[in-house]
Scaffold this motif. Structure first.
Motif, PDB file in Angstrom:
ATOM      1  N   ALA A  49       0.718  -1.381  -0.081  1.00  0.00           N
ATOM      2  CA  ALA A  49       0.546  -0.297   0.117  1.00  0.00           C
ATOM      3  C   ALA A  49       0.740   1.031  -0.239  1.00  0.00           C
ATOM      4  O   ALA A  49       0.426   1.996  -0.377  1.00  0.00           O
ATOM      5  CB  ALA A  49      -0.822   0.196   1.402  1.00  0.00           C
ATOM      6  N   LEU A  50       1.758   1.124   0.813  1.00  0.00           N
ATOM      7  CA  LEU A  50       2.867   1.979   0.809  1.00  0.00           C
ATOM      8  C   LEU A  50       3.630   2.260  -0.725  1.00  0.00           C
ATOM      9  O   LEU A  50       4.622   3.331  -0.514  1.00  0.00           O
ATOM     10  CB  LEU A  50       3.239   2.102   1.863  1.00  0.00           C
ATOM     11  N   GLY A  51       3.448   1.397  -1.546  1.00  0.00           N
ATOM     12  CA  GLY A  51       4.194   1.379  -2.328  1.00  0.00           C
ATOM     13  C   GLY A  51       5.984   0.664  -2.071  1.00  0.00           C
ATOM     14  O   GLY A  51       6.445   1.363  -3.487  1.00  0.00           O
ATOM     15  N   THR A  52       6.074   0.318  -1.678  1.00  0.00           N
ATOM     16  CA  THR A  52       7.217  -0.374  -1.524  1.00  0.00           C
ATOM     17  C   THR A  52       7.523  -1.542  -1.016  1.00  0.00           C
ATOM     18  O   THR A  52       6.563  -1.916  -0.970  1.00  0.00           O
ATOM     19  CB  THR A  52       8.275   0.585  -0.195  1.00  0.00           C
ATOM     20  N   ASN A  53       8.002  -2.039  -1.324  1.00  0.00           N
ATOM     21  CA  ASN A  53       8.418  -4.058  -1.412  1.00  0.00           C
ATOM     22  C   ASN A  53       8.854  -4.224  -0.009  1.00  0.00           C
ATOM     23  O   ASN A  53       8.804  -6.011   0.346  1.00  0.00           O
ATOM     24  CB  ASN A  53       9.028  -4.663  -2.428  1.00  0.00           C
ATOM     25  N   GLY A  54      10.125  -3.651   0.239  1.00  0.00           N
ATOM     26  CA  GLY A  54      10.732  -3.911   2.428  1.00  0.00           C
ATOM     27  C   GLY A  54      12.634  -4.035   1.726  1.00  0.00           C
ATOM     28  O   GLY A  54      12.466  -4.837   2.566  1.00  0.00           O
ATOM     29  N   GLN A  55      12.586  -4.069   0.678  1.00  0.00           N
ATOM     30  CA  GLN A  55      14.221  -5.430   0.272  1.00  0.00           C
ATOM     31  C   GLN A  55      14.421  -3.823   0.646  1.00  0.00           C
ATOM     32  O   GLN A  55      16.301  -4.839   1.206  1.00  0.00           O
ATOM     33  CB  GLN A  55      13.661  -5.632  -1.254  1.00  0.00           C
ATOM     34  N   SER A  56      14.589  -2.540   0.614  1.00  0.00           N
ATOM     35  CA  SER A  56      15.811  -1.691   1.333  1.00  0.00           C
ATOM     36  C   SER A  56      16.053  -1.867   3.176  1.00  0.00           C
ATOM     37  O   SER A  56      16.852  -1.661   3.531  1.00  0.00           O
ATOM     38  CB  SER A  56      15.540  -0.318   1.356  1.00  0.00           C
ATOM     39  N   ALA A  57      14.998  -2.569   3.932  1.00  0.00           N
ATOM     40  CA  ALA A  57      14.642  -2.772   4.582  1.00  0.00           C
ATOM     41  C   ALA A  57      15.138  -4.054   5.610  1.00  0.00           C
ATOM     42  O   ALA A  57      15.944  -4.163   6.733  1.00  0.00           O
ATOM     43  CB  ALA A  57      13.522  -3.003   6.207  1.00  0.00           C
ATOM     44  N   THR A  58      14.913  -5.392   4.457  1.00  0.00           N
ATOM     45  CA  THR A  58      15.882  -6.668   5.188  1.00  0.00           C
ATOM     46  C   THR A  58      17.004  -7.088   3.924  1.00  0.00           C
ATOM     47  O   THR A  58      17.679  -7.861   4.224  1.00  0.00           O
ATOM     48  CB  THR A  58      14.574  -7.990   4.375  1.00  0.00           C
ATOM     49  N   ALA A  59      16.978  -6.482   2.781  1.00  0.00           N
ATOM     50  CA  ALA A  59      18.476  -6.442   2.353  1.00  0.00           C
ATOM     51  C   ALA A  59      19.405  -6.280   3.386  1.00  0.00           C
ATOM     52  O   ALA A  59      19.855  -5.600   4.038  1.00  0.00           O
ATOM     53  CB  ALA A  59      18.706  -5.982   0.930  1.00  0.00           C
ATOM     54  N   GLY A  60      21.018  -7.972   2.834  1.00  0.00           N
ATOM     55  CA  GLY A  60      21.956  -7.524   3.978  1.00  0.00           C
ATOM     56  C   GLY A  60      22.941  -6.690   2.726  1.00  0.00           C
ATOM     57  O   GLY A  60      23.041  -6.226   1.961  1.00  0.00           O
TER      58      GLY A  60
END
Length: 65
Positions: A49-60
């Motif tokens: 809904a916010l237009g992001t997939n969260g990869q930047s938050a979970t990527a190592g």
């Protein structure tokens, strides 16, 4: 991930209540997820809904090469 959600939500000018109503989920779930104490069952819907997939938050860390 909670910080990503909070920052993106604020960037879009949405309150937790606005986002919760938009998604049909409890506002408390968003609050908990942003604070890192739960709400994971809604994380994918919130990120979408916010237009992001969260990869930047979970990527190592990345290795140059």
């Amino acid at each position: 991930m909670g910080l990503l959600i909070r920052n993106k939500r604020r960037e879009l000018g949405l309150s937790q209540d606005d986002l919760a109503r938009q998604l049909g989920i409890p506002q408390g779930s968003i609050s908990k997820l942003e604070r890192g104490i739960g709400g994971e069952q809604h994380a994918t819907r919130i990120l979408t809904a916010l237009g992001t997939n969260g990869q930047s938050a979970t990527a190592g860390p990345t290795t140059p090469g």
